[in-house]
Design an enzyme around this catalytic site. Structure first.
Site, short mmCIF file in Angstrom:
data_model
loop_
_atom_site.label_atom_id
_atom_site.label_comp_id
_atom_site.label_asym_id
_atom_site.label_seq_id
_atom_site.Cartn_x
_atom_site.Cartn_y
_atom_site.Cartn_z
N ARG A 311 0.83 -1.21 0.00
CA ARG A 311 0.00 0.00 0.00
C ARG A 311 0.86 1.26 0.00
O ARG A 311 0.48 2.29 -0.57
CB ARG A 311 -0.99 0.00 1.17
CG ARG A 311 -2.01 1.13 1.12
CD ARG A 311 -3.09 1.00 2.18
NE ARG A 311 -4.18 0.14 1.74
CZ ARG A 311 -5.32 0.57 1.19
NH1 ARG A 311 -5.51 1.86 0.99
NH2 ARG A 311 -6.26 -0.26 0.84
N ARG A 343 -3.59 2.84 10.92
CA ARG A 343 -4.33 3.83 10.16
C ARG A 343 -3.57 4.34 8.93
O ARG A 343 -2.59 5.08 9.04
CB ARG A 343 -4.66 5.00 11.07
CG ARG A 343 -5.83 5.84 10.62
CD ARG A 343 -6.11 6.88 11.68
NE ARG A 343 -7.48 7.39 11.60
CZ ARG A 343 -8.04 8.17 12.50
NH1 ARG A 343 -7.36 8.54 13.55
NH2 ARG A 343 -9.27 8.59 12.37
N GLU A 720 -9.24 6.43 7.42
CA GLU A 720 -7.80 6.66 7.22
C GLU A 720 -7.43 7.91 6.44
O GLU A 720 -6.45 8.58 6.78
CB GLU A 720 -7.19 5.44 6.49
CG GLU A 720 -7.21 4.17 7.29
CD GLU A 720 -7.00 2.95 6.41
OE1 GLU A 720 -7.85 2.69 5.53
OE2 GLU A 720 -5.99 2.26 6.59
#
Ligand code: FES
Ligand code: FES
Lengths: 767, 159
Positions: A311, A343, A720
């Site tokens: 990510r 987060r 987030e």
């Protein structure tokens, strides 16, 4: 309709009176035993002796278990089966669990644990990025590489080029409620588990595995957590498994909570990264090529590190349309606690990389950094809708919903950016000691789990014969207000007031096979699943009433607590009763899976995200150039929640996320010593933002838009994305430091007072 | 180890308990008396989740021994509402959505009430610094401060 109303948190009245129960507040049955781990004081080595006699002899101790005493291979890992509950001969980080004490009280267990005499043959730990690279200590066989175009060639021919490198610290979750679990043994060896977890199904799965039971013999419940932030996605496994193993061994209820210091030593944190960049650009500020190296310290076990590092790569572009880009990601195995979800799940680290690049380019060109950013933005959604070509991300996904051109223009105007920037320049020219800085930063954050199969959710809804509604779904409540948002959806579908809907604890016996409440997906996934369940029941009721009143189901309306069938009106309760009397089922499950997703993580291509959420922030800071001390003076935020399901809760998420993000990059410093001991393991030494740190001026506004994709009431996920608005605070500090000399400040993160001071030495003396 | 017999007053009610000499007031409240509204966030006096008042003074109950409560007046979150009637601070916390996970909320309310008792008209800055010992990881504090200031204004009007 309840949706879109700014209702308070569902349990607000319980919270303000102290009645809301967290795991440790649930009354424990008589005879409950309490557990504590004995921890390794060494980061890496071989266990040569473990004298537990003094532990067994300590007051209140009922039993002490080591790995050898376990009938089965109890493992706590969410991914690679590489985390034994109790060390098996070797230790891999300081704070690893060696043995389990079962005692009559929490304190008896902890005091006893400290009495063990453990001999460990210590080996030199692998702690730093450099040490890990030298030892080739890593997960996966080599680095992952994603990219598009030909970055090396484009860099070689770029009109201008620069390189840089910085360290980006990790972050302790500091959920105010520490990890906790309690297990009650049931008849026939079944187990009832209460866990403070974002992932009840994972707890169920891991407990069942550790006990050698099928999943149906383990039931996990979680009513709420006192904060999660990703830290309760996998890090609660060990406590629940320990309680279950101890409950099986003793036949008694068992309970475990980590003391804060233990919690901070044992549990994983946000991954810290070293980021290297090489960027090509032209004189107008347009980036022509960029290459990144990410070095993530993952700790001793795999945990969720691969998707986290993925990510980070998927957010290395942030909001910018980059023609040639290459991202190389190294996932390093170190002798530290296993870094885990937090987060943003790697997204923030990737995003800080490209924001640093934009800042550095702007500084080099002497241009306004906000302007450099805008010049590199993806084409706007409006332009794409009119036929302009959409930009594509480095992983080949078209960006068709890009909102940031308009949002940026609006925010810069409403916060008076240009005038304030000029005023700050004047201030800095006139004041030698206190310098100020201002910075803008945007966020584009991809919404969906990158593991495509996780993008599913289930719900269970009952309507009782008095019209009251029981609501259950797979999402967990950690303070984000998910339960209230979902209840608003249910109330809206049935057209009833909120007090008709009972929100109930997440329970693996009601909705099975759930995904973690993570990736900001809670309301997107569970909202749709609940909507499906409610609509099933509503359709059945409508069909029944249509028959009764000789009309068609589409003539039946549910609104204002009533059901209206042509001329006839009745209360929702009467309608429910009528359906029940007519033997209509008033219970339904609902299911949802996110459409349009397709992702190949090895090649790094596809559409991992359903849509993007956007936001932007401007932060102003002041620094004391004699000490590096600093504070945030003002923050202005404009954030996109689509059509908000609940503006009060969404604003709260944004404010909290910004402060947490700014904390990550400014005051929250994790320090390990040379032996691998974490020296910042309590709030006395680890500094999260306090009430006194809150910006004096804090303006947060929701962007008035709709999700262009078909999500629940066209809302967007909010957990987030706003975390990364805090990047503007770090950039503002850099701007203030840059006012003190010609060189680029090249701040590392967190920009603590010490780091700001070091930055000052760099810009003044080129050190 | 012999236990200590303590006679004290909690939220106006006379209470007696036996506790170990090293047991904290927080543990007594939570484990012996079932008053779980006070929370343990750190156990070292750094987070304020365990805030109560003792003889009118704001203390971290994790730093007070159960035995020290002998003869004292203790007030906890459980005593803040009068029956069904919420204290203005409690109401304003709900109204302003000044909580998320809520685990810091009891401590912050106890601390804020203690502030307003000694200073009914605090500046925003005074409120922020008074509450600086009460950590909240969720909210970013903005709505908390708004709620405290609003409650203070309402209480001044009412008095
Ligand atoms: S638990 Fe008492 S101050 Fe943190
Ligand atoms: S609301 Fe979660 S710690 Fe304050």
């Amino acid at each position: 309709m309840s949706v879109a109303k700014p209702l308070p948190h569902d349990a607000a009245a319980l919270h303000v009176t102290g009645q809301a129960r967290y795991v440790d507040d649930i009354p424990a049955p008589a005879g409950t035993l309490h557990l504590a781990f004995g921890l390794s004081g060494v980061a890496r080595g071989r266990i040569v002796s473990m004298d537990l006699a003094p532990v067994r002899a300590a007051p209140g101790v009922v039993a002490v278990l080591t790995a050898e005493d376990l009938a089965r291979d109890a493992d706590t890992s969410p991914s690679a089966h590489d985390e034994p509950l109790l060390a098996k001969g070797e230790v891999f980080f300081e704070g690893q669990a060696l043995f389990l004490v079962i005692a009559t009280s929490h304190h008896a267990a902890r005091h006893a644990a400290a009495k063990a005499r453990v001999g460990i043959d210590a080996m030199p730990p692998i702690l730093t990025v450099d040490e890990a690279l030298a030892a080739d200590s890593r997960f996966e066989d080599g680095p992952r590489i994603y990219g598009k175009g030909d970055a090396p060639a484009a860099l070689a021919t770029a009109p201008r080029r620069l390189q840089g490198r910085f360290d980006l610290g990790g972050q302790e979750h500091f959920y105010l409620e520490g990890q906790a679990a309690m297990v009650w043994p049931q008849e026939g060896g079944d187990m009832m588990v209460f866990s403070s977890t974002q992932h009840p199904t994972e707890i169920q799965h891991k407990v069942a595995h550790a006990l050698g039971l099928p999943m149906h013999a383990v039931r996990v419940e979680c009513r709420r957590m006192g904060g999660g932030f990703g830290g309760k996605e996998s890090q609660g496994n060990a406590l629940a498994i320990a309680c279950a193993v101890a409950a099986q061994a003793t036949g008694r209820p068992c309970k475990m909570r980590y003391d804060r210091d233990d919690d901070m030593r044992i549990t994983g944190k946000r991954h810290d990264f070293r980021i290297e960049y090489d960027v090509g650009f032209d004189d107008t500020g347009r980036v022509t090529a960029v290459s990144f190296h990410h070095y993530a310290r993952c700790g001793w076990s795999m945990d969720l590190s691969l998707p986290v590092a993925d990510r980070a790569m998927l957010h290395a572009d942030n909001a910018y349309d980059l023609a040639h880009v290459r991202i190389e990601s190294h996932r390093l195995k170190t002798n530290t606690a296993s870094a885990t979800a937090f987060r943003g799940f790697g997204g923030p680290q990737g995003m800080v990389g490209i924001e640093r690049v934009m800042d550095h380019v702007a500084h080099t060109l002497g241009m306004d950094p906000a302007e450099v950013r805008r010049r590199n933005y993806y084409p706007s959604a409006a332009a794409v809708a009119k036929g302009a070509e959409a930009g594509t991300t480095p992983y080949g996904m078209a960006v068709t919903d890009f909102e940031l051109h308009d949002m940026t223009a609006r925010l810069l105007e409403t916060c008076d950016y240009a005038a304030r920037k000029a005023a700050i320049a004047d201030w800095n020219a006139a004041n030698p000691v206190i310098k100020r800085g201002i910075a803008f930063s945007p966020v584009k954050f991809g919404i969906s789990f990158t593991l495509t199969h996780l993008n599913q959710a289930g719900a269970l809804v009952h309507v009782y014969q008095d019209g009251s509604i029981h609501l259950n779904h797979g999402g967990t409540e950690m303070g984000q207000g998910l339960f209230q948002k979902i209840a608003q959806v249910a109330a809206s579908r049935f057209g009833v007031p909120m007090d008709m809907v009972k929100i109930t604890a997440t329970d693996t016996a009601k909705v099975p096979n759930t995904s973690a409440t993570a990736a900001s997906s809670g309301s997107d996934l569970n909202g749709m699943a609940v909507k499906a369940a409610c609509d099933t029941i509503r359709d059945r009721m409508a069909e029944h009433l249509a028959e009764r009143y000789q009309t068609t189901p589409d003539a039946v309306r549910f609104e204002g607590g009533e059901v209206i069938v042509g001329e006839a009106r009745m209360s929702f309760a009467d309608a429910a009763k009528s359906a029940w009397m007519a033997r209509v089922s008033l219970s339904a499950t609902g299911f949802y899976k996110t459409p349009k997703l397709e992702w190949d993580r090895i090649r790094g291509t596809g559409r991992p995200f359903f849509y993007f959420a956007y936001g932007c922030a401007v932060t102003e800071v002041a620094i004391d150039t004699l000490t590096g001390e600093n504070r945030i003076l003002r923050a202005d935020i404009l954030h996109d929640c689509g059509a908000s399901l609940n503006p009060a809760l969404d604003l709260g998420q944004i404010e909290g996320a910004y402060v947490q993000g700014a904390g990550w990059l400014t005051t929250e410093e994790l320090v390990w010593d040379d032996t691998g001991r974490l020296r910042t393991h309590a709030p006395s030494t680890y500094k999260i933002p306090a009430c006194s740190d809150r910006p004096d001026i804090f303006n947060v506004t929701l962007w008035d838009g709709q999700n262009r994709e078909d999500t629940i009431y066209r809302s967007k996920a909010v957990g987030e994305p706003p975390f990364m608005l805090g990047i503007s605070a770090w950039l503002a500090l850099s701007d203030a430091v840059a006012a003190c000399g010609p060189a680029y400040p090249a701040l590392n993160a967190p920009a603590t007072a010490e780091e700001v001071w070091r930055g000052l030495q760099r810009v003044r003396h080129g050190l | 180890m012999s236990r200590i017999h303590v006679t004290t007053t909690i939220n106006g009610d006379p209470v007696e308990y036996l506790c170990d000499p090293e047991e904290t007031l927080l543990d007594v409240l939570r484990d012996r008396l079932g008053l779980t509204g006070s929370k343990e966030g750190c156990g070292t006096g750094d987070c304020g989740a365990c805030s109560v008042t003792m003889n009118g003074r704001l203390v971290c109950s994790c730093l007070v021994l159960g035995a020290e409560a002998e003869g004292a007046q203790i007030a906890t979150i459980e005593g803040m509402a009068k029956g069904e009637t919420l204290h203005p601070l409690q109401r304003k916390f709900i109204e302003h959505a000044a909580l998320q996970c809520g685990i810091c909320t009891p401590g912050i309310l106890v601390a804020a009430k203690s502030l307003l008792e000694r200073n009914p008209d605090p500046t925003e800055e005074e409120a922020r610094y008074w509450l600086a010992g009460n950590l909240c990881r969720c909210t970013g504090y903005d709505k908390i401060i708004r709620a405290v200031m609003d409650a203070a204004a309402e209480m001044r009007e009412a008095s």
